[in-house]
Design an enzyme around this catalytic site. Structure first.
Site, short mmCIF file in Angstrom:
data_model
loop_
_atom_site.label_atom_id
_atom_site.label_comp_id
_atom_site.label_asym_id
_atom_site.label_seq_id
_atom_site.Cartn_x
_atom_site.Cartn_y
_atom_site.Cartn_z
N LYS A 106 -4.11 -13.59 18.86
CA LYS A 106 -4.19 -15.08 19.11
C LYS A 106 -3.23 -15.32 20.70
O LYS A 106 -2.38 -14.73 20.37
CB LYS A 106 -3.36 -15.99 17.83
CG LYS A 106 -3.29 -17.51 18.32
CD LYS A 106 -1.50 -17.76 17.68
CE LYS A 106 -0.58 -18.17 18.70
NZ LYS A 106 -1.05 -18.31 19.81
N GLU A 125 8.16 -8.26 19.32
CA GLU A 125 9.87 -7.19 20.54
C GLU A 125 9.88 -8.56 21.32
O GLU A 125 8.55 -9.65 21.39
CB GLU A 125 7.86 -6.61 21.58
CG GLU A 125 8.58 -6.59 22.70
CD GLU A 125 9.06 -6.98 23.86
OE1 GLU A 125 9.83 -7.68 24.33
OE2 GLU A 125 7.69 -7.06 24.88
N CYS A 184 10.36 -10.80 30.13
CA CYS A 184 11.54 -10.13 28.98
C CYS A 184 11.99 -9.67 29.70
O CYS A 184 13.64 -9.30 29.16
CB CYS A 184 11.11 -9.69 28.09
SG CYS A 184 9.64 -8.82 28.33
#
Length: 506
Positions: free
Chosen positions: A183, A258, A297
């Site tokens: 997804k 993560e 990130c």
């Protein structure tokens, strides 16, 4: 640019080897963040579409050939996919730029890294031994530990690096012999759709690779909770990651998360002792904070600088930040694109406003830029922002902004630098800048972060595991550990000369 009424919806849900629309018929417009205009329409799947895709992946794993295909043949397919990625590099790089707002050059680099990931995992499984022999202390016993695919993998990927993050999951999952349902983020799905098309072109059997385009609260939630999903791998924010773990808990499926980061970039004065050293450290601080508009990130969003060089360093950092060329990522000469959405820009503006109220000093940026031919008025642009005189009580220092904002904190001693760098609930990545090799090793060893760069920032190696401490997640991606996430371990114990044990009188 076509108006939304002229765009035709694509059949972007792929299940069991067939492309189709959503069961409900719902669609979603995909916006170009540079001008907020739609450039594609995709199917908007929900729980029903997800169930169909999971069922296809389940059949392909339980009844299909892929889990039993020799590792060398699986590796060969992954290499074919890498070659197709190279073939389509320019098209995919531009699509990634348009979808996520990054520059075309960043998009091209992403595609190169995706191809590298497929090749790495192909080489890793192709060269493996069939199992690890365990000494049972007898020539009559053959004992071996083997690794087998875990089953059906659910993959939920983020909007900032759509195809790169998907490849970190898809490549090892396929290398191990799994089937999957992916997804992508509902706002940046285009290149993930494209890679499924490449997998089909490369000859992957029907049902092995499945995709459902749709939102997290329906598609992502169903992937997380469904009993026929054996593993769910999620990359994204902390709040959503907690929801994924909670949904997966009742079925006790394997979970890999993560999550976010609030990453320190620690600069010691000795790294700036020469003009070349100073220039490099400033340049890399810009790279750490502002690549892809800070929507990374592992972004070095916390500059932690030794007090003796702070004023000069921050002045130069702010001067260079003001010169970064903002604009549509597909335009020549643009160095930094827009934020991915209006919602994301509003979030960044909220954090900057909060920081200024709490006493931060604005050294550059802090506002939307003036429109220009390269920056359409409706685009989600925000100037690279340097906030000086920050401290740990500020929200902008504690929480993940995910935008072009760097905060500045200062230290006097090595111990103080380490304490500041570790004073975060996250632990994803960090950087250390020093000319003292002993100090570099000491500080890197003391930092509670999954990746530590010394005199560099942002590179990664497919061969090296990627993970984090604290609330940055659980599990590992890339490297041998990334492959292990998609495997189960089996111990096969064979008695070559069985005899009665005579434990019982009967």
């Amino acid at each position: 640019m076509a108006e939304s009424t002229e765009l035709q919806a694509r059949e972007t849900i792929h299940a069991g080897g067939k492309w189709r629309a959503a069961v409900s018929g719902a669609t979603r417009e995909i916006l170009d963040p540079a001008d907020a205009l739609p450039f594609a329409v995709v199917a908007e799947g929900d729980e029903k579409d997800t169930d169909l895709a999971i069922a296809a992946a389940r059949r392909a794993f339980d009844e299909g050939p892929w889990p039993h295909t020799p590792a060398t043949e699986r590796a060969a397919l992954l290499r074919r996919v890498a070659d197709l990625l190279v073939r389509d590099r320019e098209e995919l790089g531009r699509l990634e730029a348009r979808d996520a707002g990054k520059t075309v050059e960043e998009g091209r680099v992403d595609i190169d890294c995706v191809a590298d990931a497929f090749r790495y995992f192909a080489d890793l499984v192709a060269g493996e031994a069939p199992g690890r022999v365990v000494d049972a202390g007898s020539t009559d016993i053959h004992s071996v530990v083997v690794h087998e695919p875990i089953g059906v993998c659910g993959m939920i990927t983020p909007w900032n690096y759509p195809l790169l993050q998907a490849s970190w999951k898809i490549a090892p999952a396929l290398a191990a012999g799994n089937t999957f349902v992916v997804k992508p983020s509902e706002i940046t799905p285009m290149t993930t759709i494209a890679v499924i098309e490449l997998l089909v072109e490369a000859g992957l059997p029907d049902g092995v690779a499945n995709i459902v385009t749709g939102p997290g609260h329906t598609v992502g939630a169903r992937l997380s909770e469904h009993p026929d999903v054996d593993l769910v791998s999620f990359t994204g924010g902390l709040v959503s990651g907690i929801k994924v773990a909670e949904a997966a808990a009742p079925t006790v499926k394997k979970v890999a998360l993560e999550l976010g980061g609030k990453n320190p970039n620690v600069v010691f004065a000795d790294a700036c002792a020469t003009e070349e050293g100073f220039d490099t450290a400033v340049d890399q601080a810009l790279n750490a904070a502002f690549i892809h508009s800070g929507q990374v990130c592992s972004a070095g969003a916390r500059l932690i600088i030794e007090e003796s060089v702070r004023d000069r360093f921050v002045t130069e950092l702010a001067r260079r930040a003001e010169k970064i060329r903002l604009g549509r990522g597909t335009e020549d000469g643009v160095e930094c694109g827009p934020l991915v959405s209006e919602q994301q820009r509003a979030k960044v503006e909220m954090y900057v406003e909060s920081a200024l109220k709490e006493g931060a000093v604005l050294r550059s940026g802090g506002k939307r830029p003036e429109p220009s031919p390269q920056r359409p008025e409706n685009g989600y642009f925000y100037e690279p922002t340097v906030l000086d005189h920050c401290h740990r009580e500020m929200r902008v220092v504690r929480e993940e902004v995910f935008g072009p904002v760097v905060t500045v904190e200062t230290f006097r001693t090595e111990d103080e630098a380490v304490a500041l760098a570790n004073d975060t609930e996250y632990g994803l990545a960090g950087g250390v800048w020093t000319s003292d090799a002993g100090r570099a090793r000491r500080v890197a060893g003391r930092l509670r972060h999954g990746t530590v760069w010394i005199n560099d920032f942002h590179p990664y190696l497919p061969q090296a595991e990627w993970g984090g401490f604290g609330k940055s997640g659980v599990g590992r991606e890339l490297g041998p550990a990334g492959l292990a996430e998609y495997r189960e371990t089996k111990h096969v114990y064979q008695n070559l000369a069985p005899k009665p044990v005579r434990w019982f009188a009967g």
